[in-house]
Design an enzyme around this catalytic site. Structure first.
Site, PDB file in Angstrom:
ATOM      1  CE  LYS A   1     -63.837   0.753  71.465  1.00 43.69           C
ATOM      2  NZ  LYS A   1     -63.615   1.239  70.101  1.00 43.69           N
TER       3      LYS A   1
HETATM    4  C1  E4P Z   1     -64.835  -0.445  67.429  1.00 39.75           C
HETATM    5  O1  E4P Z   1     -65.092  -0.268  68.572  1.00 39.75           O
HETATM    6  C2  E4P Z   1     -63.535  -0.981  66.973  1.00 39.75           C
HETATM    7  O2  E4P Z   1     -62.504  -0.174  67.428  1.00 39.75           O
HETATM    8  C3  E4P Z   1     -63.526  -1.113  65.504  1.00 39.75           C
HETATM    9  O3  E4P Z   1     -64.766  -1.674  65.073  1.00 39.75           O
HETATM   10  C4  E4P Z   1     -62.350  -1.850  64.944  1.00 39.75           C
HETATM   11  O4  E4P Z   1     -62.555  -2.037  63.571  1.00 39.75           O
HETATM   12  P1  E4P Z   1     -61.371  -2.420  62.551  1.00 39.75           P
HETATM   13  O5  E4P Z   1     -61.011  -3.844  62.774  1.00 39.75           O
HETATM   14  O6  E4P Z   1     -61.986  -2.213  61.201  1.00 39.75           O
HETATM   15  O7  E4P Z   1     -60.228  -1.482  62.826  1.00 39.75           O
END
Ligand code: E4P
Length: 219
Positions: free
Chosen positions: A87
């Protein structure tokens, strides 16, 4: 539509896996911190544990913000398990890292996508997934779902293979709306996934069926 769970909590990952509908896991440094996972070796061990529970892709985020650092961390993460997807944040060196990993056949998830232009750039750099954060856009009174629709149109126009991973899902309706708009994947919490189960008429109907069955048994 693929279902990913957005957590580093092993119990919740197991529960979603046992439901039989889980295609993968996304994590981020905040989710790892929430589970009390810190330190290089512990973080790598935790990713390995997640890979043992699920069959699908597990997104593991780099914390470096320069190209060399992202490459070093990403290669280490990718070597951990063939389910790992590296990522990478949507920043300039991140775009370069996406291209580097794409050329090496290492799968990536470009995170922190908040505009169609960012998604287009990530797709051109060869990202496997782009993660538009719809909930965080909603939080600032911007239509997160509209971003999913824009990215879908652009990727279809040019037949980009990059998958749209709808992230920052806040509730069950987000999942349904993203499915209608053609997001390839959604990542959300266990509650949002289990929310799909619920309908009061199902509960009322089942109660009546069982009451009638029991009445027949006792007749
Ligand atoms: C996923 O890859 C993201 O990091 C995540 O969905 C972020 O979500 P949030 O806005 O609830 O922290």
């Amino acid at each position: 539509m693929k279902f990913f769970i957005d957590t580093a909590n092993l119990d919740q990952i197991k529960e979603a896996q046992e439901l039989g509908v889980l295609d993968g896991v996304t994590t981020n440094p905040s989710l790892m911190h929430k589970e009390g996972i810190s330190g290089h070796d512990n973080i790598l061990k935790h990713y390995s544990k997640i890979c043992e529970i699920v069959d699908g892709d597990v997104s593991a985020e780099v914390t470096a913000t320069d190209f060399d650092g992202m490459v070093k961390q990403g290669e280490e993460l990718a070597a951990l398990h063939d389910q790992i997807v590296v990522k990478i944040p949507m920043i300039e060196d991140g775009v370069k890292a996406l291209k580097y990993f794409s050329d090496k056949g290492i799968r990536t998830n470009c995170t922190l996508i908040f505009s169609a232009g960012q998604a287009l750039l990530a797709a051109k750099a060869g990202a496997t997934y782009v993660s538009p954060f719809i909930g965080r856009l909603d939080d600032i009174s911007t239509d997160g779902l509209n971003l999913i629709a824009e990215i879908r149109m652009i990727f279809d126009n040019y037949a980009y293979e990059t998958e749209i991973l709808a992230a920052s899902i806040r509730h069950t309706m987000h999942i349904i709306d993203c499915a209608k708009l053609g997001a390839d994947v959604m990542t959300g919490g266990l509650d949002s996934i289990k929310g799909l189960l619920k309908h009061p008429l199902t509960d009322i109907g089942l109660e009546k069926f069982l009451a009638d069955f029991n009445a027949g048994q006792n007749a």
